[in-house]
Design an enzyme around this catalytic site. Structure first.
Site, short mmCIF file in Angstrom:
data_model
loop_
_atom_site.label_atom_id
_atom_site.label_comp_id
_atom_site.label_asym_id
_atom_site.label_seq_id
_atom_site.Cartn_x
_atom_site.Cartn_y
_atom_site.Cartn_z
N HIS A 91 64.67 32.57 -66.42
CA HIS A 91 65.97 33.22 -66.52
C HIS A 91 66.45 33.73 -65.17
O HIS A 91 65.82 34.62 -64.57
CB HIS A 91 65.86 34.36 -67.54
CG HIS A 91 67.12 35.12 -67.76
ND1 HIS A 91 67.18 36.49 -67.65
CD2 HIS A 91 68.36 34.71 -68.10
CE1 HIS A 91 68.41 36.89 -67.91
NE2 HIS A 91 69.15 35.84 -68.19
N GLU A 105 67.33 28.70 -65.35
CA GLU A 105 68.63 29.09 -65.89
C GLU A 105 69.45 29.68 -64.76
O GLU A 105 68.95 30.49 -63.98
CB GLU A 105 68.45 30.11 -67.02
CG GLU A 105 69.74 30.51 -67.72
CD GLU A 105 70.43 31.72 -67.13
OE1 GLU A 105 71.59 31.98 -67.49
OE2 GLU A 105 69.82 32.41 -66.29
N ASP A 139 73.68 30.90 -63.48
CA ASP A 139 75.03 31.27 -63.89
C ASP A 139 76.02 30.77 -62.85
O ASP A 139 75.74 30.83 -61.64
CB ASP A 139 75.14 32.79 -64.02
CG ASP A 139 74.11 33.36 -64.98
OD1 ASP A 139 74.29 33.19 -66.19
OD2 ASP A 139 73.13 33.97 -64.50
N HIS A 183 75.70 35.74 -61.43
CA HIS A 183 75.83 36.20 -62.82
C HIS A 183 77.07 37.06 -63.04
O HIS A 183 77.87 36.81 -63.93
CB HIS A 183 74.59 37.00 -63.22
CG HIS A 183 74.65 37.54 -64.61
ND1 HIS A 183 75.22 38.77 -64.92
CD2 HIS A 183 74.25 37.01 -65.79
CE1 HIS A 183 75.16 38.96 -66.22
NE2 HIS A 183 74.58 37.92 -66.78
N GLU A 208 74.59 28.15 -67.31
CA GLU A 208 75.48 28.99 -68.09
C GLU A 208 76.79 29.14 -67.33
O GLU A 208 76.81 29.63 -66.19
CB GLU A 208 74.88 30.38 -68.36
CG GLU A 208 75.80 31.21 -69.23
CD GLU A 208 75.27 32.59 -69.52
OE1 GLU A 208 76.12 33.53 -69.62
OE2 GLU A 208 74.05 32.77 -69.66
#
Length: 240
Positions: free
Chosen positions: A9, A36, A38, A51, A110
């Site tokens: 993450h 992961e 962003d 993020h 994401e």
């Protein structure tokens, strides 16, 4: 029962500043299968790995990324806030970040803001499309991804869809649970529907990890990779 796929993450965010090249390299070093990340665009349309909507928390700058030009973003320090040894880390441009991932680790993108088609094409040109997937908390972006880039695998949250049937109806590939809705019956139901099961958990409670292993969750989107692997080992290969 097989080992779960580890999704790191925001990279190895407990060891290095999140969403940076340093966190990516540490995730690879620790054996993560997927990173992961962003994504958001700058004012001049350059996609960055970040993020928050603003740069305040994770850089030495201030303001909304979407209102900043790339030439200014490229000079921000995105590491010193975490530890002095990471001073000089930059906010990665998405293209460079994907180049660093290519052939080394899979990607879960994401989309905080941005065009799913542009991200899809950036993955495809690098031969990374088949091993990647995407998600967004923005309903409009989720709908756009489903309509415009059906070949980019998509994840949905159980908290959004409320049932396995609705996840299937939305043509999802991955169904992500949280600790409060993770139950073995739901996991079995999702797997029977050919959905990949995933748990997001940013904490370090052994009981949560134990439940995930016993439920047979296939992918773990987590911060504490090392503890999870120890818990998993204890359950799958108990000492004689």
């Amino acid at each position: 029962m097989r080992q779960a796929v580890i999704v790191s993450h925001r990279g190895a965010c407990r060891h290095a500043p999140e969403n940076t090249f340093a966190s990516l390299e540490k995730a690879i070093e620790l054996g993560a299968d997927v990173v992961e990340l962003d994504v958001r665009p700058s004012k001049d349309g350059v996609l960055y790995v970040l993020h928050d909507a603003t740069v305040d928390r994770t850089t030495n700058g201030a303001g909304r990324l979407s209102e900043m030009m790339s030439i200014d973003i490229d000079h921000l320090d995105a590491g010193a806030w975490f530890a002095s040894e990471f001073s000089g880390e930059r906010v990665p441009r998405l293209d460079a970040f994907l180049d660093a991932c290519r052939g080394r680790i899979r990607t879960y993108v994401e989309i905080k803001e941005g065009d799913p088609a542009e991200i899809r094409d950036m993955l495809a040109v690098r031969g990374m499309l088949n091993d990647a997937w995407t998600f967004s908390f923005d309903q409009a972006i989720r709908a756009e991804a489903r309509a415009k880039v059906p070949d980019l695998k998509r994840m949905v949250l159980y908290t959004h869809v409320g049932s396995v049937e609705r996840a299937v109806a939305q043509d999802a590939h991955i169904l992500e649970f949280h600790e409060e809705n993770l139950h073995d019956q739901l996991v079995r139901e999702a797997m029977a529907a050919n959905l990949i099961t995933q748990l997001f958990y940013a904490g370090s409670d052994r009981k949560v990890f134990e439940n995930a292993v016993r439920c047979g969750v296939e992918q773990m989107n987590i911060d504490d990779m090392e503890l999870f692997r120890r818990v998993e080992q204890d359950i799958l290969s108990p000492a004689a």
